[in-house]
Write an enzyme that holds these catalytic residues in place. Structure first.
Site, mmCIF file in Angstrom:
data_model
loop_
_atom_site.group_PDB
_atom_site.id
_atom_site.type_symbol
_atom_site.label_atom_id
_atom_site.label_comp_id
_atom_site.label_asym_id
_atom_site.label_seq_id
_atom_site.Cartn_x
_atom_site.Cartn_y
_atom_site.Cartn_z
ATOM 1 N N ASN A 1 69.017 -23.986 -21.147
ATOM 2 C CA ASN A 1 68.822 -24.968 -20.057
ATOM 3 C C ASN A 1 69.580 -26.273 -20.262
ATOM 4 O OD1 ASN A 1 67.026 -23.375 -18.409
ATOM 5 N ND2 ASN A 1 65.495 -23.673 -20.003
ATOM 6 N N TYR B 1 65.527 -36.200 -19.289
ATOM 7 C CA TYR B 1 66.683 -35.997 -20.168
ATOM 8 C C TYR B 1 67.902 -36.859 -19.822
ATOM 9 C CZ TYR B 1 63.910 -32.104 -21.850
ATOM 10 O OH TYR B 1 62.901 -31.354 -22.377
ATOM 11 N N HIS C 1 60.956 -24.401 -30.819
ATOM 12 C CA HIS C 1 59.508 -24.257 -30.987
ATOM 13 C C HIS C 1 59.052 -22.800 -31.042
ATOM 14 C CE1 HIS C 1 60.211 -28.323 -29.770
ATOM 15 N NE2 HIS C 1 60.545 -27.964 -28.542
ATOM 16 N N ASP D 1 66.011 -17.674 -39.017
ATOM 17 C CA ASP D 1 66.428 -16.693 -40.024
ATOM 18 C C ASP D 1 67.948 -16.584 -40.085
ATOM 19 O OD1 ASP D 1 63.819 -16.175 -40.693
ATOM 20 O OD2 ASP D 1 63.714 -14.213 -39.722
ATOM 21 N N GLU E 1 69.848 -30.568 -37.073
ATOM 22 C CA GLU E 1 69.137 -30.309 -35.816
ATOM 23 C C GLU E 1 69.075 -31.597 -35.010
ATOM 24 O OE1 GLU E 1 65.088 -29.101 -36.553
ATOM 25 O OE2 GLU E 1 64.527 -29.307 -34.435
ATOM 26 N N LEU F 1 67.653 -34.604 -27.754
ATOM 27 C CA LEU F 1 67.825 -35.786 -26.901
ATOM 28 C C LEU F 1 66.549 -36.621 -26.905
ATOM 29 C CD1 LEU F 1 69.367 -33.681 -24.044
ATOM 30 C CD2 LEU F 1 70.595 -35.524 -25.201
ATOM 31 N N SER F 2 65.428 -35.948 -26.706
ATOM 32 C CA SER F 2 64.142 -36.651 -26.616
ATOM 33 C C SER F 2 63.488 -36.722 -27.995
ATOM 34 C CB SER F 2 63.220 -35.915 -25.632
ATOM 35 O OG SER F 2 62.942 -34.609 -26.117
ATOM 36 N N ARG G 1 55.764 -29.432 -28.897
ATOM 37 C CA ARG G 1 57.168 -29.770 -29.168
ATOM 38 C C ARG G 1 57.366 -30.388 -30.555
ATOM 39 N NH1 ARG G 1 59.908 -29.093 -24.225
ATOM 40 N NH2 ARG G 1 58.519 -29.469 -22.480
#
Ligand code: CA2
Length: 144
Positions: free
Chosen positions: A10, A22, A79, A86, A97, A100-101, A110
């Protein structure tokens, strides 16, 4: 040095829907900003977005031989995906990692990341700057 940037499901909709959550910057714009920073730092980027968990796993497996680091926003798979975790653990390529939020200030589900324990670090909450900070962090780490 080549770094693989992975965008999860998405994120191709960024800037076109839900700007309240976002922001209004598109994924293409984020990719352009990452490209400029990569030129400044002197590294090469390969960028891949997919809505499919399997396609992301396939790209991570291929990374074992051709990239020095992985910058990933796994999006909702953060999540849920033991498969992506893996794959990252199996290839052993240093991974950062990004989100944005601030995933720790939103719904409780989350705040858990399957990726965080096998990543070198996590950067979240800075909008598109999370990606730029993440690229700098990954570049510095690989250079050491
Ligand atoms: O904050 C982030 O970067 C997230 O990885 C974004 C994911 C979300 O599931 C994570 O919890 C946090 C969602 C990406 C979906 O992006 C959209 C963009 C525009 C419209 C709808 C979804």
């Amino acid at each position: 040095m080549k770094i693989l940037v992975l965008h999860g499901p998405n994120l191709n909709l960024l800037g076109t829907r839900e700007p309240g959550v976002y922001g209004s910057v598109t994924l293409e714009e984020i990719n352009r900003m990452l490209g400029s920073l990569a030129s400044e730092l002197g590294c090469e980027l390969e960028i891949f977005q997919s809505n499919s968990e399997g396609a992301l796993v396939d790209r991570i497996q291929a990374a074992a031989t051709d990239v020095s680091g992985i910058l990933i926003n796994p999006a909702a798979y953060t999540h849920t995906s033991v498969a992506i975790r893996d794959a990252l653990a199996a290839v052993g390529v240093p991974t950062v990692e990004v989100h944005l939020s601030n995933i720790h200030s939103r719904e409780e589900f989350r705040s858990h990341s399957y990726i965080a324990p096998i990543a070198k670090g996590q950067i979240c909450g800075f909008g598109p700057d999370s990606y730029l900070l993440g690229l700098r962090a990954l570049f510095t780490l690989i250079k050491k």
